[in-house]
Write a protein that holds these residues in place. Structure first.
Motif, mmCIF file in Angstrom:
data_model
loop_
_atom_site.group_PDB
_atom_site.id
_atom_site.type_symbol
_atom_site.label_atom_id
_atom_site.label_comp_id
_atom_site.label_asym_id
_atom_site.label_seq_id
_atom_site.Cartn_x
_atom_site.Cartn_y
_atom_site.Cartn_z
ATOM 1 N N TRP A 1 55.255 -7.210 0.064
ATOM 2 C CA TRP A 1 55.731 -8.325 0.897
ATOM 3 C C TRP A 1 54.954 -8.428 2.198
ATOM 4 C CZ3 TRP A 1 59.932 -11.865 0.563
ATOM 5 C CH2 TRP A 1 60.336 -12.454 1.758
ATOM 6 N N SER B 1 55.410 -10.674 5.719
ATOM 7 C CA SER B 1 56.308 -11.568 6.444
ATOM 8 C C SER B 1 55.500 -12.651 7.153
ATOM 9 C CB SER B 1 57.136 -10.776 7.466
ATOM 10 O OG SER B 1 58.021 -9.886 6.805
ATOM 11 N N GLY C 1 56.200 -14.084 2.011
ATOM 12 C CA GLY C 1 57.582 -14.491 2.260
ATOM 13 C C GLY C 1 57.683 -15.109 3.640
ATOM 14 N N HIS D 1 56.752 -16.655 -2.285
ATOM 15 C CA HIS D 1 58.101 -16.258 -2.690
ATOM 16 C C HIS D 1 59.140 -17.212 -2.089
ATOM 17 C CE1 HIS D 1 61.566 -14.019 -3.719
ATOM 18 N NE2 HIS D 1 61.108 -12.793 -3.563
#
Length: 305
Positions: free
Chosen positions: A69, A71, A104, A153
């Motif tokens: 992931w 951010s 994400g 995502h």
């Protein structure tokens, strides 16, 4: 058709709700997932950021890094800010031969805010969505030029949550930003997974096989309860322990020729739902439905020299 099965370490250590974490090492987390049959693991907070440190750990566990992931904040911040932050991750993921970085969006998101109810999720106007999608596409193209593709995502509590928002984002963005399909998040948001696959299969390059407990989701008061409240209540689980028909979902992906990673990402209380046991349940269910759909599952972990 070929497929690979991976897990997310969120079953062992939750980054947003630290109390929903098992006190196990990275090595033990990898050992448990590998013993259940998974050959990949997405990056979590206990992974080292130095490839010279990470590679021996992955090799010893016979596991590859199958994603991780990032951010992103492109809804509010400049491309340059995000490029600077993701650059070290790109170099790390290239060094360990990971397939993609999961983008994400956390700008304006309520996904990590325990005191903000689901009903107060951020929403973009049509013009804002178009501008945002173009910006993310440019960022995705730049990351691919650096040697590491992204996978976008859609997520509960974020600016792209619902099926309508996903459709709008996909229509306004380009092939430079591939899609991560997450079945659990889409159904939680009221969407139709099979319809989303039919519409967007050409850009799906990564899949999260997150299941939900529909009874938990249905009982939520979205005007009072947050995304993290839902997680703590057990909204998510692994395939074979929840409400989604992964036989139909996997078959639809197979029908469209998807090949690649299927990653179990199921955040829940590891005390009530021991990660090793849940990994075994998820792997068994995936092997069942993937065999029925005509997939050959790759059982090789860390590449042999």
């Amino acid at each position: 058709m070929k497929a690979k099965l991976g897990m997310s370490p969120i079953a062992w250590w939750n980054d947003d709700l630290v109390e929903l974490s098992d006190d196990v090492s990275l090595e033990e987390c990898l050992r448990q997932s590998r013993s259940a049959g998974f050959t990949g693991m997405e990056k979590g907070r206990r992974f080292p950021d130095d490839p010279e440190v990470m590679l021996p750990i992955l090799k010893a566990a016979d596991v590859t890094l199958c994603g991780g992931w990032f951010s992103g904040t492109l809804v509010d911040e400049d491309l340059s800010v995000n490029k600077d932050r993701i650059a070290p991750m790109i170099e790390l993921f290239k060094a360990v031969d990971a397939p993609c970085i999961v983008y994400g969006e956390v700008g304006r998101s309520i996904q990590g805010k325990r005191n903000v109810p689901l009903a107060q999720k951020p929403r973009l106007s049509d013009d804002e969505m178009m501008a945002y999608a173009r910006k993310v596409t440019t960022f995705g193209e730049w990351c691919a030029e650096q040697g590491m593709p992204l996978s976008y995502h859609h997520h509960m509590g974020a600016v792209v949550e619902t099926e309508t928002e996903l459709d709008a984002f996909m229509a306004a963005s380009g092939p430079g930003i591939p899609l991560l399909l997450d079945a659990g998040h889409l159904v939680f948001a009221g969407g139709d997974v099979l319809r989303a696959i039919d519409r967007h299969h050409a850009r799906i390059n990564h899949v999260h096989v997150k299941d939900i407990r529909q009874d938990v989701v249905d009982k939520l008061d979205r005007t009072r309860q947050s995304f993290l409240d839902a997680v703590a209540l057990g909204a998510f689980t692994v395939p074979g322990d929840g409400s989604l028909d992964f036989g139909a979902i996997v078959q639809r992906l197979a029908d469209h020729g998807y090949e690649g990673w299927f990653v179990v990402e199921a955040e829940q209380d590891p005390v009530q739902n021991p990660p090793l046991k849940m990994a075994q349940v998820g792997h068994a269910e995936l092997m069942r439905v993937m065999s029925a759909a005509g997939y050959t599952v790759d059982t090789q972990g860390f590449p042999k020299e």
